[in-house]
Design an enzyme around this catalytic site. Structure first.
Site, PDB file in Angstrom:
ATOM      1  N   HIS A  74       0.874  -1.171   0.000  1.00  0.00           N
ATOM      2  CA  HIS A  74       0.000   0.000   0.000  1.00  0.00           C
ATOM      3  C   HIS A  74       0.919   1.231   0.000  1.00  0.00           C
ATOM      4  CE1 HIS A  74      -3.626   2.326   1.209  1.00  0.00           C
ATOM      5  NE2 HIS A  74      -2.783   3.033   1.956  1.00  0.00           N
ATOM      6  N   MET A  78       0.810  11.577  -1.170  1.00  0.00           N
ATOM      7  CA  MET A  78       0.208  12.786  -0.563  1.00  0.00           C
ATOM      8  C   MET A  78       0.771  14.016  -1.263  1.00  0.00           C
ATOM      9  SD  MET A  78       0.364  11.890   3.466  1.00  0.00           S
ATOM     10  CE  MET A  78       0.012  10.242   4.092  1.00  0.00           C
ATOM     11  N   MET A 110      -3.884  10.347  -2.085  1.00  0.00           N
ATOM     12  CA  MET A 110      -4.440  11.428  -1.242  1.00  0.00           C
ATOM     13  C   MET A 110      -4.062  12.753  -1.887  1.00  0.00           C
ATOM     14  SD  MET A 110      -3.589   9.652   2.410  1.00  0.00           S
ATOM     15  CE  MET A 110      -2.345   8.577   1.732  1.00  0.00           C
TER      16      MET A 110
HETATM   17  C1  DX5 Z   1      -2.759   7.632   6.438  1.00  0.00           C
HETATM   18  C2  DX5 Z   1      -2.313   6.579   5.457  1.00  0.00           C
HETATM   19  C3  DX5 Z   1      -2.204   5.226   6.008  1.00  0.00           C
HETATM   20  C4  DX5 Z   1      -1.411   5.105   7.279  1.00  0.00           C
HETATM   21  C5  DX5 Z   1      -1.190   3.712   7.725  1.00  0.00           C
HETATM   22  O1  DX5 Z   1      -3.084   8.786   5.750  1.00  0.00           O
HETATM   23  O2  DX5 Z   1      -3.188   6.526   4.374  1.00  0.00           O
HETATM   24  O3  DX5 Z   1      -1.822   4.290   5.010  1.00  0.00           O
HETATM   25  O4  DX5 Z   1      -0.220   5.777   7.205  1.00  0.00           O
HETATM   26  O5  DX5 Z   1      -0.367   3.723   8.829  1.00  0.00           O
HETATM   27  P1  DX5 Z   1      -0.894   3.364  10.280  1.00  0.00           P
HETATM   28  O6  DX5 Z   1      -1.318   1.943  10.226  1.00  0.00           O
HETATM   29  O7  DX5 Z   1       0.287   3.604  11.131  1.00  0.00           O
HETATM   30  O8  DX5 Z   1      -2.037   4.266  10.605  1.00  0.00           O
HETATM   31 ZN    ZN Z   2      -3.079   4.790   3.055  1.00  0.00          ZN
END
Ligand code: DX5
Ligand code: ZN
Length: 266
Positions: A74, A78, A110
């Site tokens: 994943h 951002m 994002m």
């Molecule tokens: C948050 C991200 C996630 C997140 C996952 O905006 O999309 O993928 O970083 O990390 P944890 O499991 O630490 O929340």
């Molecule tokens: Zn994520």
């Protein structure tokens, strides 16, 4: 223009091939996920988020996840606008792809204007393009564009976005991503009240891939699994563990048990 088509077609075929490899190799004998309109039941997939890993050694960190039993990666993109943070974009994905040709890349976009990066991400070797519904003006057009680029279509919902927002377009998605934190940062606390969205989707769309993301780990995987999520994103709980393979196995065990239980009840 003429020269562009064969390359696009090839990239689409290549991407589809990678998805098929992923489908065949991961779950022998298990049920498999498909689109919302498909007819196979979803299976468990664990996708570590490498957001909080050591990004100076990205390929090594990704390999470590795969060797620890991850089904997919994943990758959090951002843009500093949709969320107040910056990470990386398609040039990084393009460098990563040749180092792990068969691994499924789930791009969590994002970003504002998600339509802008579809072709670059497909060309970089992404397999799934998950945009945020809050950032999208023309959902059908974007879904079509993603699909035509050879990627699976994912739609993400921030915690404040009701699940009803996406229902009119349900035929267009392969994956719905329910955020269990406000997007932007790793290491936040899991929002259990988001499980009602997961339950609603699982009840109404038994064939849908439902992904959860944010604060998911051993402490809450049972509620996530029982609600019906089958694609589990987990960041710090996996990358920060002394033995990531143990955490991945624990998450998988919980989700597989819940899937098995729900199938017995059908
Ligand atoms: C948050 C991200 C996630 C997140 C996952 O905006 O999309 O993928 O970083 O990390 P944890 O499991 O630490 O929340
Ligand atoms: Zn994520």
């Amino acid at each position: 223009m003429i020269g562009k088509w064969p390359q696009r077609l090839l990239s689409r075929l290549h991407s589809r091939l990678r998805i098929d490899i992923y489908r065949v190799s991961k779950e022998e004998g298990a049920t498999e996920a498909s689109t919302m309109s498909g007819h196979t039941l979803p299976c468990c997939k664990i996708g570590p988020s490498i957001l909080c890993a050591d990004l100076s050694c990205l390929a090594d960190e990704c390999r470590k996840m795969i060797h620890s039993g991850a089904d997919y990666l994943h990758l959090d993109v951002m843009d500093g606008h949709f969320v107040p943070n910056l990470t990386f974009g398609h040039p990084v994905v393009k460098c990563l792809r040749p180092k792990m040709p068969d691994i499924y890349f789930d791009m969590h976009m994002m970003v504002q204007n998600p339509e802008k990066w579809v072709e670059s991400m497909a060309d970089a070797g992404a397999n799934q393009y998950t945009f945020h519904v809050e950032a999208c003006e023309d959902i059908p057009a974007l879904c079509r564009k993603i699909q035509e680029s050879g990627m699976r279509v994912g739609v993400g919902l921030k915690p404040g976005t009701p699940v009803e927002t996406i229902l009119p377009y349900s035929d267009l998605f392969d994956v719905v991503l329910i955020m269990t934190v406000e997007p932007g940062f790793g290491g936040q606390s899991f929002m259990e009240d988001m499980m009602s969205k997961v339950q609603y989707l699982r009840t109404n769309f038994p064939y849908l891939d439902i992904e959860v993301d944010g604060g998911v780990g051993p402490n809450n995987i049972d509620v996530v699994a029982e609600a019906g999520a089958n694609m589990i994103v987990s960041g710090t709980a996996i990358t920060g563990a002394s033995d990531p393979s143990q955490v991945i196995a624990l998450l998988r065990n919980s989700v597989e048990n819940a899937i098995q239980k729900s199938q017995l009840e059908r």
